[in-house]
Design an enzyme around this catalytic site. Structure first.
Site, short mmCIF file in Angstrom:
data_model
loop_
_atom_site.label_atom_id
_atom_site.label_comp_id
_atom_site.label_asym_id
_atom_site.label_seq_id
_atom_site.Cartn_x
_atom_site.Cartn_y
_atom_site.Cartn_z
CG ASP A 50 -7.44 3.26 -5.67
OD1 ASP A 50 -6.51 3.98 -6.44
OD2 ASP A 50 -8.06 2.51 -6.35
CG ASP A 69 -8.67 5.93 -7.77
OD1 ASP A 69 -8.95 5.59 -6.60
OD2 ASP A 69 -9.25 4.81 -8.61
#
Length: 306
Positions: free
Chosen positions: A230, A228
Site C-alpha cells: 500500500d 508494504d
C-alpha cells in the site's frame, strides 16, 4: 549482496482489517517471482509457507484483535527468518499482513546484534504503523508493528526477539507515509521516528528523500526493507486492503528501489499486504515482482557495475 535468497511464505491476514492478504505469497509466486530473481543471477530457495492458526475474525480484546494468533504467527516468522540469516541467506518474507514485520525484523535485529552489525530499516508504507492498544481505532495489529518493535506493546510480542526493545526508533526510516491516526501522530513525534511523508517527497523529490534515508550507512550496515504494497499509489496497485490515494508513482517507486539496490547493502526483505481478493488480474502482484527485481539490480538503463 548475498547470491542465495530464501522465500518464506507467511499466509495469514491475522493482523489485518480485511481478509485476503493470506493469499499474498501464492500471488507473488504466480506472478513469477522465482524466475524473476533467478534472472538476476540469484539462487532461489523457496521454503514454502509457514503454518499457523486460522483467523478467528473476532473483535478486539483489550485493544488487540487476535493477539494469541498474532503471537504464534510472529514467533514462527522470527524463527524462519533467523534460520535463513544464520545459514548465510538473504530472507524474503512473503506476507501476509504487516503485523508479520514484528517477527521478521526482530529476527534481523537479533542476528545483527550477534554479528556486531548496524541495522537500518526502511519502512515503505502508506501508514506509520505506530499504534498501541490505547491509540488504535481498530485493534488490528498490522497498525502496530513499528511500535511493538520499539518496545511499545504486549509482553508476548515485544519479547519475541529476546531483547526489548528489538530496535531503537533511530534505525527506522519511514517513506511514503500519508495516513496517520491522530494519537499515533503525537506518539511518532514523541519518540522521534524519522518519517519522509508524501508531502516531503512531493516537495523534495524521491531522489533527495532516498539519499537521506540511505545516508550514514557503511559496509557493516545490514539494510532491511519492509515493503508494504500500500506504499504504492492505488491507481497502480489496487490489490491492498488499506488503499490511500496519493502514493508514489511507478517511476518514483522504481527510483526508490534502484537507489536501495545501488547501496549493495540489502540483507533482508518483507513484502506484505498484497491482497489478491481485491486485485485486478494479479496486476499488483506483477508490479510488486517488477519492483523486487529493481531491488536486486534491474535498472532502466544499462549501467556499468561499480
Amino acid at each position: 549482496m548475498n547470491k542465495i535468497v530464501s522465500l518464506i511464505g507467511v499466509p495469514t491476514d491475522i493482523g489485518a482489517g480485511a481478509r485476503g492478504a493470506s493469499m499474498g505469497p501464492e500471488a507473488l509466486r504466480v506472478a513469477g517471482l522465482i524466475p524473476a530473481l533467478q534472472g538476476h543471477g540469484l539462487q532461489v530457495l523457496d521454503r514454502g509457507n509457514l503454518s499457523g492458526p486460522a483467523n478467528p475474525w473476532q473483535p478486539p480484546v483489550e485493544g488487540y484483535r487476535h493477539l494469541p494468533e498474532v503471537v504464534q504467527w510472529n514467533q514462527a516468522t522470527h524463527e524462519a527468518v533467523y534460520a535463513e540469516l544464520a545459514a548465510g541467506h538473504l530472507p524474503i518474507m512473503l506476507g501476509g499482513d504487516h503485523c508479520l514485520g514484528i517477527g521478521s525484523i526482530s529476527a534481523v535485529a537479533r542476528w545483527c546484534r550477534e554479528q556486531g552489525k548496524k541495522l537500518r530499516v526502511l519502512w515503505l508504507d502508506a501508514h506509520a504503523d505506530f499504534n498501541t492498544n490505547e491509540l488504535t481505532p481498530s485493534g488490528n495489529v498490522h497498525g502496530m508493528p513499528v511500535a511493538v518493535l520499539c518496545g511499545y506493546g504486549p509482553k508476548e510480542l515485544v519479547e519475541i526477539g529476546g531483547t526489548v526493545p528489538a530496535i531503537k526508533p533511530g534505525v527506522v526510516r519511514q517513506i511514503g507515509i500519508r495516513s496517520v491516526d491522530q494519537g499515533e501522530k503525537r506518539f511518532v513525534h514523541e519518540v522521534g521516528l524519522e518519517v519522509f511523508d508524501m508531502r516531503y517527497i512531493d516537495e523534495m523529490g524521491m531522489r533527495h528523500t532516498m539519499e537521506l534515508a540511505l545516508g550514514l550507512m557503511d559496509p557493516n550496515t545490514h539494510l532491511h526493507v519492509s515493503f508494504d504494497v500500500d506504499f504504492l499509489d492505488p491507481e497502480i496497485a489496487p490489490g491492498v486492503g488499506t488503499t490511500v490515494p496519493g502514493g508514489p508513482t511507478y517511476r518514483e517507486a522504481q527510483l526508490c528501489m534502484e537507489m536501495i539496490a545501488d547501496t549493495g547493502l540489502l540483507g533482508s526483505l518483507d513484502v506484505v499486504e498484497l491482497n489478491p481478493a481485491l486485485d485486478v488480474r494479479n496486476k499488483t502482484a506483477d508490479l510488486a515482482v517488477d519492483l523486487i527485481e529493481s531491488l536486486f539490480g534491474k535498472s532502466t538503463l544499462m549501467r556499468k557495475d561499480r
